[in-house]
Design a protein around this motif. Structure first.
Motif, PDB file in Angstrom:
ATOM      1  N   THR A   1      -0.076  -7.456   2.769  1.00 24.49           N
ATOM      2  CA  THR A   1       0.079  -6.276   2.765  1.00 24.49           C
ATOM      3  C   THR A   1       0.749  -6.195   5.089  1.00 24.49           C
ATOM      4  O   THR A   1       1.412  -5.039   4.893  1.00 24.49           O
ATOM      5  N   GLU A   2       0.833  -7.240   5.184  1.00 26.52           N
ATOM      6  CA  GLU A   2       1.619  -7.285   6.439  1.00 26.52           C
ATOM      7  C   GLU A   2       2.656  -6.998   6.050  1.00 26.52           C
ATOM      8  O   GLU A   2       3.512  -6.504   6.817  1.00 26.52           O
ATOM      9  N   GLU A   3       2.668  -8.328   5.378  1.00 23.93           N
ATOM     10  CA  GLU A   3       4.830  -8.308   4.724  1.00 23.93           C
ATOM     11  C   GLU A   3       5.240  -6.366   4.143  1.00 23.93           C
ATOM     12  O   GLU A   3       6.034  -6.521   4.802  1.00 23.93           O
ATOM     13  N   VAL A   4       4.418  -6.721   3.405  1.00 28.37           N
ATOM     14  CA  VAL A   4       4.819  -4.651   2.572  1.00 28.37           C
ATOM     15  C   VAL A   4       4.935  -3.867   3.568  1.00 28.37           C
ATOM     16  O   VAL A   4       5.868  -3.358   4.301  1.00 28.37           O
ATOM     17  N   TRP A   5       4.348  -3.601   4.716  1.00 30.60           N
ATOM     18  CA  TRP A   5       3.928  -3.034   4.804  1.00 30.60           C
ATOM     19  C   TRP A   5       4.986  -2.850   6.614  1.00 30.60           C
ATOM     20  O   TRP A   5       5.093  -2.092   7.314  1.00 30.60           O
ATOM     21  N   SER A   6       5.148  -4.169   6.982  1.00 37.06           N
ATOM     22  CA  SER A   6       5.993  -4.010   7.580  1.00 37.06           C
ATOM     23  C   SER A   6       7.584  -3.275   7.306  1.00 37.06           C
ATOM     24  O   SER A   6       8.183  -3.337   7.775  1.00 37.06           O
ATOM     25  N   GLY A   7       8.062  -4.043   6.161  1.00 40.99           N
ATOM     26  CA  GLY A   7       8.939  -3.295   5.487  1.00 40.99           C
ATOM     27  C   GLY A   7       9.593  -1.938   5.408  1.00 40.99           C
ATOM     28  O   GLY A   7      10.397  -1.421   5.775  1.00 40.99           O
ATOM     29  N   VAL A   8       7.992  -1.564   5.557  1.00 35.21           N
ATOM     30  CA  VAL A   8       7.694   0.162   5.467  1.00 35.21           C
ATOM     31  C   VAL A   8       7.613   0.712   5.687  1.00 35.21           C
ATOM     32  O   VAL A   8       9.679   1.178   7.026  1.00 35.21           O
ATOM     33  N   PHE A   9       7.526  -0.110   8.061  1.00 35.15           N
ATOM     34  CA  PHE A   9       7.855   0.792   8.882  1.00 35.15           C
ATOM     35  C   PHE A   9       8.873   0.351   9.517  1.00 35.15           C
ATOM     36  O   PHE A   9       9.845   1.443   9.962  1.00 35.15           O
ATOM     37  N   ARG A  10       9.120  -0.878   9.004  1.00 33.77           N
ATOM     38  CA  ARG A  10      11.060  -0.707   9.981  1.00 33.77           C
ATOM     39  C   ARG A  10      11.703  -0.124   9.034  1.00 33.77           C
ATOM     40  O   ARG A  10      13.169   0.474   9.441  1.00 33.77           O
ATOM     41  N   GLN A  11      11.789   0.224   7.580  1.00 34.28           N
ATOM     42  CA  GLN A  11      12.564   0.900   7.082  1.00 34.28           C
ATOM     43  C   GLN A  11      13.107   2.576   7.582  1.00 34.28           C
ATOM     44  O   GLN A  11      13.286   3.336   7.817  1.00 34.28           O
ATOM     45  N   ALA A  12      11.771   3.175   8.398  1.00 36.08           N
ATOM     46  CA  ALA A  12      11.315   4.198   8.932  1.00 36.08           C
ATOM     47  C   ALA A  12      11.547   3.974  10.002  1.00 36.08           C
ATOM     48  O   ALA A  12      11.837   5.034  10.960  1.00 36.08           O
ATOM     49  N   GLY A  13      12.218   2.322  11.016  1.00 32.17           N
ATOM     50  CA  GLY A  13      12.372   2.746  12.351  1.00 32.17           C
ATOM     51  C   GLY A  13      11.114   2.431  12.838  1.00 32.17           C
ATOM     52  O   GLY A  13      11.511   2.873  14.557  1.00 32.17           O
ATOM     53  N   ALA A  14      10.569   2.489  12.204  1.00 28.64           N
ATOM     54  CA  ALA A  14       9.137   2.141  13.339  1.00 28.64           C
ATOM     55  C   ALA A  14       8.515   0.213  13.205  1.00 28.64           C
ATOM     56  O   ALA A  14       9.303   0.373  12.153  1.00 28.64           O
TER      57      ALA A  14
END
Length: 290
Positions: A91-104
């Motif tokens: 979950t850490e890997e997935v959500w880090s990627g999702v947030f990163r794509q959104a600039g967060a």
């Protein structure tokens, strides 16, 4: 679910050796009957069971906090704990990627393993409540005995059903990270009880949708799901719908008392997240029909 051999998270605290099976709040014992009252009241009225337990224990609010030293990670030979650790890491890997794509930037939660009772920033946590997230300390709490309850009593077996539960609680942390939790709490304070319950349903369904987003990206990156894994998660969503729980408890189904959503709604929103993998498709607050 082929999870063995995958990396575990460093954000797991193991408090299971710290005791606390009886449970005390404000110096007074809290028995199982009191916990049941708290859970049912939270279920019917949409009130956080942690707050209710604090009040029933004799305090005027959440239980006083007990300072605890850092808890150790779970032992490597504990298979259930390692499973939780691996799922949390993903979950850490997935959500880090999702947030990163959104600039967060995503700040991962910690996950606490406990037995029976533990202190949280939201008050006293009891295993009878099931897994829960506390925004006050940004931690997910779970007594692993819940997995036996999920499988044997609720009829939702399978490792991916357990992963869905963890991902749902992490979904509440994602809501907190996005600022949704604070806005909902403010809005609920101005609502009638029926309106507040309806708002809680939208919160829970969004966490289900976020769990689906995790499953979408997790499978894309790891291909570790077996045939039937998604069905296991859908079955778990069905078994813990408000209508299903009320029927299994021998009670009449009362929609105004729902705080998590019906079985069909929980399945639908998990499926929405799994199919699209996009946060914008999980806006339960704007949805006209759930």
């Amino acid at each position: 679910m082929r999870w063995e051999g995958n990396e575990g998270s460093d954000n797991v605290e193991d408090r299971r050796g710290q005791g606390g099976r009886g449970g005390f709040i404000g110096g007074r014992g809290i028995g199982l009957g009191t916990v049941v009252v708290a859970v049912l009241a939270g279920w019917i009225f949409g009130i956080n069971p942690l707050t209710i337990l604090g009040l029933l224990g004799g305090g005027g609010g959440p239980a006083p906090q007990v300072q605890q030293g850092p808890a150790p990670p779970p032992p490597a030979e504990d298979r259930e704990a390692q499973f939780v650790s691996v799922v949390l890491r993903n979950t850490e890997e997935v959500w880090s990627g999702v947030f990163r794509q959104a600039g967060a930037t995503y700040q991962a939660p910690r996950l606490v393993l406990f037995r029976g009772y533990t202190q949280t920033a939201c008050g006293a946590g009891q295993s009878a409540m099931g897994p829960f997230y506390c925004p006050g300390d940004k931690k997910v709490y779970i007594d692993l005995s819940f997995f036996d309850t999920l499988s044997r009593q609720l009829g939702a077996p399978g490792e991916f059903a357990r992963a869905y539960v963890i991902a749902h609680e992490v979904g509440h942390h994602v809501q907190d990270e996005l600022g949704i939790t604070g806005k909902v709490d403010q809005a609920r304070s101005r609502m009638s009880q029926a309106q507040a319950n309806a708002m809680s349903v939208r919160v829970e369904l969004q966490a289900d949708c976020f769990a689906g987003i995790w499953a979408h990206h997790s499978q894309q990156s790891k291909q570790w799901l077996d045939a039937g894994d998604i069905e296991a998660a859908m079955n778990a969503a069905q078994k813990i719908g408000d209508d299903a729980l009320q029927r299994s408890a021998g009670r009449a189904v009362v929609p105004d008392s729902f705080t998590h959503g019906t079985s069909a709604q929980r399945q639908r929103w998990f499926g929405n997240g799994f199919r699209s993998g996009r946060v914008q498709d999980c806006d339960t607050f704007a949805a006209k029909a759930l």
